[in-house]
Design an enzyme around this catalytic site. Structure first.
Site, short mmCIF file in Angstrom:
data_model
loop_
_atom_site.label_atom_id
_atom_site.label_comp_id
_atom_site.label_asym_id
_atom_site.label_seq_id
_atom_site.Cartn_x
_atom_site.Cartn_y
_atom_site.Cartn_z
CE1 TYR A 35 95.93 140.29 24.03
CE2 TYR A 35 96.12 141.99 25.71
CZ TYR A 35 95.77 141.60 24.42
OH TYR A 35 95.26 142.55 23.55
CE LYS A 94 97.76 141.97 20.04
NZ LYS A 94 96.95 141.60 18.85
CB THR A 139 97.22 145.82 23.20
OG1 THR A 139 97.00 146.27 24.53
CG2 THR A 139 98.26 144.72 23.26
CG ASP A 140 97.13 150.45 26.27
OD1 ASP A 140 96.85 149.24 26.45
OD2 ASP A 140 96.49 151.37 26.81
CD GLU A 141 96.45 144.80 28.21
OE1 GLU A 141 96.93 143.82 28.80
OE2 GLU A 141 95.22 144.96 28.08
P1 NAD Z 1 87.95 139.36 20.72
O1 NAD Z 1 88.48 138.39 21.69
O2 NAD Z 1 86.60 139.95 20.89
O3 NAD Z 1 87.98 138.73 19.24
C1 NAD Z 1 89.07 138.02 18.73
C2 NAD Z 1 88.62 137.40 17.41
O4 NAD Z 1 89.70 136.66 16.88
C3 NAD Z 1 87.45 136.43 17.57
O5 NAD Z 1 86.50 136.63 16.55
C4 NAD Z 1 88.12 135.06 17.44
O6 NAD Z 1 87.26 134.06 16.93
C5 NAD Z 1 89.25 135.38 16.47
N1 NAD Z 1 90.37 134.45 16.57
C6 NAD Z 1 91.02 134.04 17.71
N2 NAD Z 1 91.99 133.17 17.40
C7 NAD Z 1 91.98 133.05 16.05
C8 NAD Z 1 92.75 132.30 15.13
N3 NAD Z 1 93.75 131.49 15.53
N4 NAD Z 1 92.47 132.40 13.81
C9 NAD Z 1 91.46 133.21 13.37
N5 NAD Z 1 90.68 133.91 14.19
C10 NAD Z 1 90.94 133.84 15.52
O7 NAD Z 1 89.05 140.50 20.63
P2 NAD Z 1 88.91 142.08 20.47
O8 NAD Z 1 88.71 142.67 21.81
O9 NAD Z 1 87.98 142.38 19.37
O10 NAD Z 1 90.40 142.42 20.03
C11 NAD Z 1 90.76 142.43 18.64
C12 NAD Z 1 92.22 142.79 18.50
O11 NAD Z 1 92.46 144.07 19.09
C13 NAD Z 1 93.16 141.82 19.22
O12 NAD Z 1 94.30 141.64 18.40
C14 NAD Z 1 93.53 142.53 20.51
O13 NAD Z 1 94.81 142.14 20.95
C15 NAD Z 1 93.50 143.97 20.06
N6 NAD Z 1 93.17 144.93 21.11
C16 NAD Z 1 92.08 144.76 21.91
C17 NAD Z 1 91.76 145.71 22.87
C18 NAD Z 1 90.55 145.59 23.76
O14 NAD Z 1 90.36 146.41 24.66
N7 NAD Z 1 89.68 144.63 23.56
C19 NAD Z 1 92.59 146.85 23.02
C20 NAD Z 1 93.70 147.00 22.17
C21 NAD Z 1 93.97 146.04 21.22
P1 TYD Z 2 90.41 144.13 31.54
O1 TYD Z 2 89.08 144.60 31.06
O2 TYD Z 2 90.65 142.69 31.74
O3 TYD Z 2 91.49 144.75 30.54
P2 TYD Z 2 93.11 144.73 30.65
O4 TYD Z 2 93.52 143.81 29.55
O5 TYD Z 2 93.51 146.15 30.43
O6 TYD Z 2 93.56 144.28 31.97
O7 TYD Z 2 90.73 144.87 32.93
C1 TYD Z 2 90.70 146.29 32.99
C2 TYD Z 2 90.99 146.70 34.44
O8 TYD Z 2 89.90 146.26 35.25
C3 TYD Z 2 92.24 146.05 35.02
O9 TYD Z 2 92.86 146.97 35.92
C4 TYD Z 2 91.71 144.87 35.80
C5 TYD Z 2 90.34 145.37 36.26
N1 TYD Z 2 89.32 144.29 36.39
C6 TYD Z 2 88.64 144.11 37.60
O10 TYD Z 2 88.89 144.82 38.60
N2 TYD Z 2 87.72 143.11 37.67
C7 TYD Z 2 87.44 142.30 36.62
O11 TYD Z 2 86.60 141.39 36.76
C8 TYD Z 2 88.13 142.50 35.40
C9 TYD Z 2 87.85 141.61 34.21
C10 TYD Z 2 89.05 143.51 35.32
#
Ligand code: NAD
Ligand code: TYD
Length: 343
Positions: free
Chosen positions: A153, A157, A129-131
């Site tokens: 988090y 990562k 992630t970019d975080e």
């Molecule tokens: P999500 O929370 O929707 O899904 C996570 C999945 O991982 C779920 O299906 C969960 O059951 C599974 N999981 C969790 N713990 C596990 C374990 N111990 N063993 C096996 N499976 C497990 O997440 P997402 O938003 O789809 O993110 C997927 C990946 O992308 C993550 O690694 C996250 O860090 C990364 N990512 C997410 C975002 C975003 O905006 N959502 C952005 C950049 C990177």
């Molecule tokens: P989020 O979707 O939790 O992603 P990130 O992991 O990048 O923080 O939050 C995106 C942005 O939105 C972040 O600046 C926090 C803000 N936010 C709110 O203002 N209210 C909310 O309920 C949530 C979940 C996020």
């Protein structure tokens, strides 16, 4: 640039939001690639996300934990490569229960790296992630920048990434890393800003905005992100990380206002709440490295958000059951009115 040909993939975390979109993309575009999904099915994992693939030749689902070394070792012995999406992913939950993040995002990543090393995989791709760059007040984050994560988090990562990097140096692990920005689109659990605000607006509930809503993120449509991951998997240079983002930053308040416009909701639904502790106010990844591989995002934020609103309007049966029980316990623990802090 020559293309890496992979025939059998283990996709960990494939039942979550991005993982399931990735697996469906892969089945559509390269049906010859055999896919095994390994997923623990936490609150964020949902078998419904992959239902349309059930029974397909070349696809199977295994329920299990990436921290379970024996199971991972067994499955890793049957594939050429691992792509890891499995993680605990929500920053607000990481503030309430950090250890769950350390376990899956650090230890789980270590278990996968160990299996990839032992079975001499062609490649292991970690979806990061970019975080991991932390709060970036000015300029753009480049892949070689220092990692300065600020939440449990993002630190977990980054910890997983660093451990994997040590495997590159120590054992020659063929590692690829993608650092995606904030995804939105179909099948996202309604806790991150976009699906939370859409589902709340559809129900006439308030949209809780942290502080003044000025924090910005680079919002990317999930399919664009998945295409970027697939490209890195095929053409990325081993040992490198690639940002996957759009280059456009949008504030939380703009997200809320656009959601209200698209759902016909009233501005009275905007609610400013107590800020997230340690809130990162800006992420802004540079995308020149992945652009050089030949990737560009296709969907702009407004189009993608309109598409996503339509999806949630048409799939109430998917998200409504998720907003019950433990979900509201989390909600009550997480969201506090601004007044509580003052009094
Ligand atoms: P999500 O929370 O929707 O899904 C996570 C999945 O991982 C779920 O299906 C969960 O059951 C599974 N999981 C969790 N713990 C596990 C374990 N111990 N063993 C096996 N499976 C497990 O997440 P997402 O938003 O789809 O993110 C997927 C990946 O992308 C993550 O690694 C996250 O860090 C990364 N990512 C997410 C975002 C975003 O905006 N959502 C952005 C950049 C990177
Ligand atoms: P989020 O979707 O939790 O992603 P990130 O992991 O990048 O923080 O939050 C995106 C942005 O939105 C972040 O600046 C926090 C803000 N936010 C709110 O203002 N209210 C909310 O309920 C949530 C979940 C996020």
């Amino acid at each position: 640039m020559s293309e890496r040909v992979l025939r059998r993939l283990l996709v960990a975390g494939g039942a979550g939001f991005i993982g399931s979109n990735f697996v469906k993309l892969l089945r559509r575009t390269r049906p010859d690639v055999e896919v095994t999904v390994l997923d623990k099915l936490t609150y964020a994992g949902n078998p419904a996300n992959l239902r349309e693939l059930e029974g397909q030749e070349g696809y199977r689902f295994v329920r299990g934990d990436i921290c379970d070394g024996e199971m991972v070792d067994h499955l890793a012995g049957q594939v050429d490569a691992i792509v890891n999406f499995a993680a605990e992913t929500h920053v607000d939950r990481s503030l309430l229960d950090p250890f769950a993040f350390v376990l899956t995002d650090v230890l789980g990543t270590a278990v996968l790296c160990e299996a990839a090393r032992k079975h001499e995989h062609e490649v292991i791709l970690l979806v990061s992630t970019d975080e991991v760059y932390g709060d970036v007040t000015t300029g753009l984050s480049k892949e070689a920048d220092a990692l300065r994560p600020r939440s449990p988090y993002s630190a977990s990562k980054a910890g997983g990434e660093l451990l994997a990097r040590s495997y590159v140096e120590s054992f020659g692990l063929p590692l690829l890393v993608t650092r995606g920005s904030n995804n939105y689109g179909p099948n996202q659990f309604p806790e991150k800003i976009v699906p939370l605000f859409i589902t709340n607006a559809l129900d006439g509930l308030k949209l809780p905005i942290y502080n003044d809503g000025s924090a910005v993120r680079d919002y990317i449509y999930v399919e664009d992100h998945c295409e970027g991951i697939d490209l890195v998997l095929r053409k990325g240079e081993v040992g490198h990380a690639y940002n996957v983002a759009t280059g456009v930053q949008t504030s939380g308040l703009e997200v809320a206002r656009t959601v209200l416009e698209l759902t016909g909701g009233d501005e009275s639904l905007l609610e400013f709440v107590r800020d997230r502790p340690g809130h990162d106010y800006r992420y802004a990844p540079d995308i020149s490295a992945i652009s050089e591989l030949g990737w560009q995002p296709k969907v702009n934020f407004r189009e993608g958000l309109a598409e996503t609103v339509r999806w949630y309007q048409e799939h109430e049966q998917w998200w409504r059951p998720l907003k019950s029980g433990e979900y509201w316990d989390f909600y009550r623990r997480n969201y506090k009115p601004i007044e509580t802090e003052v009094s």
